[in-house]
Scaffold this active site. Structure first.
Site, PDB file in Angstrom:
ATOM      1  N   ASP A 119       0.807  -1.215   0.000  1.00  0.00           N
ATOM      2  CA  ASP A 119       0.000   0.000   0.000  1.00  0.00           C
ATOM      3  C   ASP A 119       0.844   1.271   0.000  1.00  0.00           C
ATOM      4  O   ASP A 119       0.611   2.177  -0.808  1.00  0.00           O
ATOM      5  CB  ASP A 119      -0.929  -0.005   1.217  1.00  0.00           C
ATOM      6  CG  ASP A 119      -1.756   1.254   1.310  1.00  0.00           C
ATOM      7  OD1 ASP A 119      -2.802   1.326   0.644  1.00  0.00           O
ATOM      8  OD2 ASP A 119      -1.349   2.192   2.038  1.00  0.00           O
ATOM      9  N   ALA A 126      -4.678   2.654  -1.003  1.00  0.00           N
ATOM     10  CA  ALA A 126      -4.510   1.901  -2.255  1.00  0.00           C
ATOM     11  C   ALA A 126      -5.064   0.487  -2.115  1.00  0.00           C
ATOM     12  O   ALA A 126      -5.758  -0.009  -3.005  1.00  0.00           O
ATOM     13  CB  ALA A 126      -3.039   1.864  -2.647  1.00  0.00           C
ATOM     14  N   ASP A 127      -4.766  -0.176  -1.010  1.00  0.00           N
ATOM     15  CA  ASP A 127      -5.278  -1.525  -0.779  1.00  0.00           C
ATOM     16  C   ASP A 127      -6.797  -1.552  -0.786  1.00  0.00           C
ATOM     17  O   ASP A 127      -7.426  -2.355  -1.486  1.00  0.00           O
ATOM     18  CB  ASP A 127      -4.791  -2.039   0.579  1.00  0.00           C
ATOM     19  CG  ASP A 127      -3.446  -2.743   0.495  1.00  0.00           C
ATOM     20  OD1 ASP A 127      -3.040  -3.121  -0.610  1.00  0.00           O
ATOM     21  OD2 ASP A 127      -2.815  -2.912   1.548  1.00  0.00           O
ATOM     22  N   SER A 128      -7.389  -0.702   0.027  1.00  0.00           N
ATOM     23  CA  SER A 128      -8.845  -0.718   0.161  1.00  0.00           C
ATOM     24  C   SER A 128      -9.530  -0.331  -1.140  1.00  0.00           C
ATOM     25  O   SER A 128     -10.526  -0.950  -1.541  1.00  0.00           O
ATOM     26  CB  SER A 128      -9.285   0.228   1.290  1.00  0.00           C
ATOM     27  OG  SER A 128      -8.785  -0.223   2.534  1.00  0.00           O
ATOM     28  N   GLY A 183      -9.435  -3.158  -3.677  1.00  0.00           N
ATOM     29  CA  GLY A 183     -10.425  -4.176  -3.356  1.00  0.00           C
ATOM     30  C   GLY A 183     -11.823  -3.771  -3.763  1.00  0.00           C
ATOM     31  O   GLY A 183     -12.593  -4.578  -4.303  1.00  0.00           O
TER      32      GLY A 183
END
Length: 397
Positions: A142, A170-172, A175
């Protein structure tokens, strides 16, 4: 006894979840909370050299990311394990993975292999930098994506260097974009009868989340600077100190500016030549925010919030996380939802931020134990009891 489902919206959809850490599990959590049968596929104990990289199984993060799922253990590094997986693909709707792009093909479970056994399958791949291109095989995390996607360069106070956001943006985002792509692919499959390969990456998601500031560059050719807690174009719109903390204020137009001045008892500022319109206020922002800071420090936050609310001026407190979940509006919205876990008792997990009139999401079951549903899932796929016993004996499951 039938397993409780959180929603009927996606209860006709089966998802094979090969993901870990955050981006991929976030995608699968969306689907699971709307009732999809999400089967979390994990390596048997001792097989994965990176076992435990997602944190302690009974820890808060695993609990929050992997609720509403079933768990099956399967050794995909073996030929027999891959054969079992492809058997499961035959009756699945979606596969979600976040391996490095070359790994799934090396394992024999890339899109071409999945499509060969089930043309309706939808494969969603979440990577650090994309499935193609010069960075395709790089490991992505991230904070690396925050830096490369431009977020860190516009976050923080001017002159103090780059600053990461306090959450895994970025991760969330990756997803959530992956879940969006899956839902689009499922809707399109109703017309074509065919699945497809959905791809996103942390880098793409981070750039997309920069949105406003990214378009400043792509459209106008300007590189946006750091603005700290101030809005890049409007003033006063940002954080102000009070006698007991800070609050946010948002003054968006001339009517709100006049209402703001009335609320704080400084109607003279509305006609002051340095602050008479938005352009002048922005030009003299430093002086205006300093003046307002001196004034707001004289009273506690609630004093100012009450005055601003009375005049209809957008404003709000700046909470610590415990204060967030004590706020009456947050309580009303049900953003902390309880579920019973066999080891931890009742835990409160973060709800989906959606309200649906007929098929709302919910949290129905806690994180399962590793491999808790292995026999159940394999039996549903047509494996006989003696076959399952042999797979277990050979450490395939």
């Amino acid at each position: 006894m039938p397993r409780p489902r959180p929603s009927t919206a996606l209860d006709h959809i089966r998802v094979l979840d090969l993901t870990r850490v955050r981006a991929g599990p976030t995608c699968c959590r969306v689907l699971a909370d709307f009732g999809a049968d999400v089967i979390k596929i994990e390596a048997p104990p001792g097989v994965d050299p990176n076992e435990g990289m997602s944190g302690h199984r009974h820890g808060f993060d695993m609990q929050n990311l992997h609720r509403n799922k079933r768990s099956l253990t399967l050794n995909l590094k073996t030929e027999e394990g891959r054969a079992v997986f492809l058997k499961l693909v035959e009756t699945a709707d979606v596969v979600v993975e976040n391996y490095r792009p070359d790994v799934k093909d090396r394992m024999g479970i890339g899109y071409a292999a999945l499509k060969a056994v089930n043309p309706r399958i939808i494969l969603a791949s979440v990577s650090g930098f994309g499935q193609t291109g010069p960075y395709r095989t790089r490991a992505g995390f991230d904070q690396i994506a925050q830096g490369m996607g431009g977020l860190m360069a516009i976050t923080g106070h001017a002159g103090e260097g780059p600053m990461r956001a306090g959450i895994a943006v970025a991760d969330s985002a990756a997803g959530i974009y992956a879940a969006t792509g899956i839902l689009v692919a499922l809707a399109e499959r109703e017309k074509s009868g065919e699945g497809q390969w959905v791809q996103t990456s942390l880098l793409q998601a981070q750039i997309a989340m920069c949105d406003f500031q990214a378009a400043v560059y792509t459209v106008d050719g300007k590189v946006p600077p750091q603005n700290g807690n101030d809005h890049p174009h409007s003033t006063p719109m940002g954080a102000l100190p009070t006698a007991d903390g800070h609050i946010n204020v948002g003054v968006g137009g001339e009517g709100q500016w006049k209402a703001f001045c009335r609320a704080i008892g400084r109607e003279d500022l509305a006609a002051h030549p340095d602050y008479v319109d938005a352009r002048q206020r922005f030009r003299n922002r430093k002086a205006l925010m300093s003046l307002l800071g001196d004034l707001f420090r004289t009273q506690p936050a609630d004093h100012w919030l009450d005055l601003l609310e009375a005049e209809g001026v957008p404003a709000g407190p700046i909470y610590t996380m415990d204060q967030v979940f004590a706020d009456p509006q947050v309580v009303h919205l049900g953003m902390a939802t309880p579920v019973q876990h066999h080891a931890r008792g009742e835990v409160r997990l973060i709800a989906q931020p959606l309200v649906m009139s007929r098929t709302p999401p919910a949290v129905a079951t806690a994180l399962p134990e590793q491999g808790e549903h292995t026999d159940e899932v394999l039996a549903e796929a047509g494996f006989a009891a003696d076959e399952i016993a042999r797979l277990r004996q050979n450490r395939i499951v």
